[in-house]
Enzyme design. Structure first.
Site, PDB file in Angstrom:
ATOM      1  N   ARG A 118      59.015  70.371  43.120  1.00 54.52           N
ATOM      2  CA  ARG A 118      58.178  71.696  43.427  1.00 54.52           C
ATOM      3  C   ARG A 118      56.689  71.823  42.521  1.00 54.52           C
ATOM      4  NH1 ARG A 118      63.726  73.613  43.392  1.00 54.52           N
ATOM      5  NH2 ARG A 118      64.488  74.741  45.524  1.00 54.52           N
TER       6      ARG A 118
ATOM      7  N   GLY B 206      64.641  68.010  38.273  1.00 57.48           N
ATOM      8  CA  GLY B 206      65.047  69.402  38.323  1.00 57.48           C
ATOM      9  C   GLY B 206      64.722  70.175  37.154  1.00 57.48           C
TER      10      GLY B 206
ATOM     11  N   SER C 243      70.441  64.909  39.304  1.00 53.94           N
ATOM     12  CA  SER C 243      69.869  65.853  40.039  1.00 53.94           C
ATOM     13  C   SER C 243      70.936  66.602  40.722  1.00 53.94           C
ATOM     14  CB  SER C 243      68.830  65.034  41.197  1.00 53.94           C
ATOM     15  OG  SER C 243      68.442  66.070  42.089  1.00 53.94           O
TER      16      SER C 243
ATOM     17  N   ILE D 103      61.727  70.875  35.666  1.00 56.61           N
ATOM     18  CA  ILE D 103      60.667  70.587  34.871  1.00 56.61           C
ATOM     19  C   ILE D 103      59.561  71.429  35.059  1.00 56.61           C
ATOM     20  CG2 ILE D 103      59.110  68.538  34.090  1.00 56.61           C
ATOM     21  CD1 ILE D 103      61.850  67.957  32.975  1.00 56.61           C
TER      22      ILE D 103
ATOM     23  N   ARG E 212      69.059  73.349  45.770  1.00 55.77           N
ATOM     24  CA  ARG E 212      69.170  73.651  47.403  1.00 55.77           C
ATOM     25  C   ARG E 212      70.514  73.264  47.980  1.00 55.77           C
ATOM     26  NH1 ARG E 212      63.569  73.899  48.577  1.00 55.77           N
ATOM     27  NH2 ARG E 212      63.921  73.009  50.843  1.00 55.77           N
TER      28      ARG E 212
ATOM     29  N   HIS F 116      69.350  68.368  43.533  1.00 51.09           N
ATOM     30  CA  HIS F 116      68.669  68.722  44.705  1.00 51.09           C
ATOM     31  C   HIS F 116      67.824  69.936  44.472  1.00 51.09           C
ATOM     32  CE1 HIS F 116      68.241  66.425  48.591  1.00 51.09           C
ATOM     33  NE2 HIS F 116      67.404  67.444  48.788  1.00 51.09           N
TER      34      HIS F 116
END
Length: 343
Positions: A285, A262, A228, A264, A233, A230
């Site tokens: 998200r 991340g 990942s 997807i 970010r 993040h």
């Protein structure tokens, strides 16, 4: 007439209309130039399929086992904080829609960590996800422009009723200032070892992107790794998570499961990650946007859409089970470069 949602990305458009700009930008934006944020998505488009034909796909089984637990699919919900900014029911709605992953952050006061871990154990959580890629908060310019602050009605429930000293904060401080004041900049492998001494729960490290750190994680005895960045970010101009996946998988040598977080947005993305060696994927998200758009029902639909798309991708690729998805089902840029070098 209500618009029919046909793919996961459409929930973001609805969330953008419903949420205050400051909240939407906090969820959607990335660090600095947001190159990594965009690359997390675009990298998937450079991975292509090699489907097999004349395979009986009348029965497809997507059930699998992750960390010893049988689940219906290899699609899981990423640790995502302050979901009440998106919907009044927040994490409760998400938890009802799926078995949500649990995460903690390491605070300056180890007493806080000890108490939160104890709570997780008593609540029946099965693992701890330790985020290891933010010794400091990334610079998100959208939050700076919006003068982001935590909504006054929002409480950090994890810290309520804990035996901690009162933390003095300016009245206008928001989540970034609060979290930034509590993150340990000296976080190291010694802290991972300490965490293992206070809990019997398996510990998964989230934020690993290199072979070097993978080998250290395996040596430290972690139960799993999440590749990942993040969600773009933190540090901008790091590669997309999917680009780093194969390097981490090879370094892990099958000793621990490796997951992907991340970018997807499609079932095809999930298939590509599984083909490159991921034991499963986490989505962040898309869940929060769906939560903002339609609460628990939105999260349920996101999970169902991704599951349906993955099943269709498996059928069209000639796979009847997750175990049949292999590296031979995809072509990456590195494959193309190797082939050119042989010419």
């Amino acid at each position: 007439m209500r618009m029919e949602i046909t793919n996961v990305s459409e929930y973001e458009k609805i969330a953008k209309q419903k949420l205050p700009k400051m909240i939407y930008d906090f969820i959607a934006s990335g660090a600095e130039d947001q190159w990594t944020l965009r690359e997390n998505r675009s990298a998937f488009s450079r991975i292509l399929f090699r489907p097999r034909i004349l395979v009986d796909v009348s029965n497809i089984n997507m059930t699998t086992t992750v960390l010893g637990f049988k689940i219906s699919m290899r699609i899981m919900i990423a640790p995502t904080s302050v979901q009440k900014m998106a919907h009044p029911e927040g994490e409760l709605a998400t938890a009802r829609a799926a078995s949500a992953a649990n995460t903690i952050m390491v605070y300056e006061d180890r007493n806080i960590v000890r108490q939160i871990v104890g709570r997780a154990e008593k609540a029946g959580f099965k693992a701890i996800v330790l985020t290891v890629d933010r010794p400091r908060l990334g610079r998100k310019e959208a939050d700076i422009k919006n003068r982001f602050t935590l909504p006054p009605s929002l409480k950090l429930k994890n810290l309520e009723e804990l035996n901690i000293k009162k933390m003095d904060m300016p009245n206008d401080s928001g989540l970034p200032l609060y979290v930034g004041s509590q993150i340990v900049r000296s976080l190291s492998w010694k802290d991972v070892k300490w965490l293992q001494t206070i809990t019997s729960l398996p510990i998964i490290l989230k934020g690993v992107m290199t072979a070097e750190d993978t080998r250290l994680a395996v040596r430290a005895g972690v139960a799993g790794i999440v590749v990942s960045n993040h969600g773009g970010r933190q540090l901008d101009y790091v590669p997309a998570s999917i680009t780093c996946l194969e390097e981490v998988v090879k370094a892990a040598q099958g000793k621990v499961p490796v997951f992907l977080d991340g970018g997807i947005r499609r079932g095809t993305d999930i298939f590509k990650a599984l083909a490159l060696g991921a034991s499963g994927v986490f989505i962040g998200r898309p869940v929060v946007f769906a939560l903002a758009a339609d609460g628990e029902a939105g999260v349920r639909k996101v999970l169902q859409m991704l599951s349906d798309e993955l099943e269709l991708t498996m059928a069209l690729s000639g796979c009847t089970s997750i175990e049949q998805i292999t590296r031979n089902h995809v072509v990456t840029e590195s494959d193309s470069n190797r082939n050119l070098s042989k010419m």
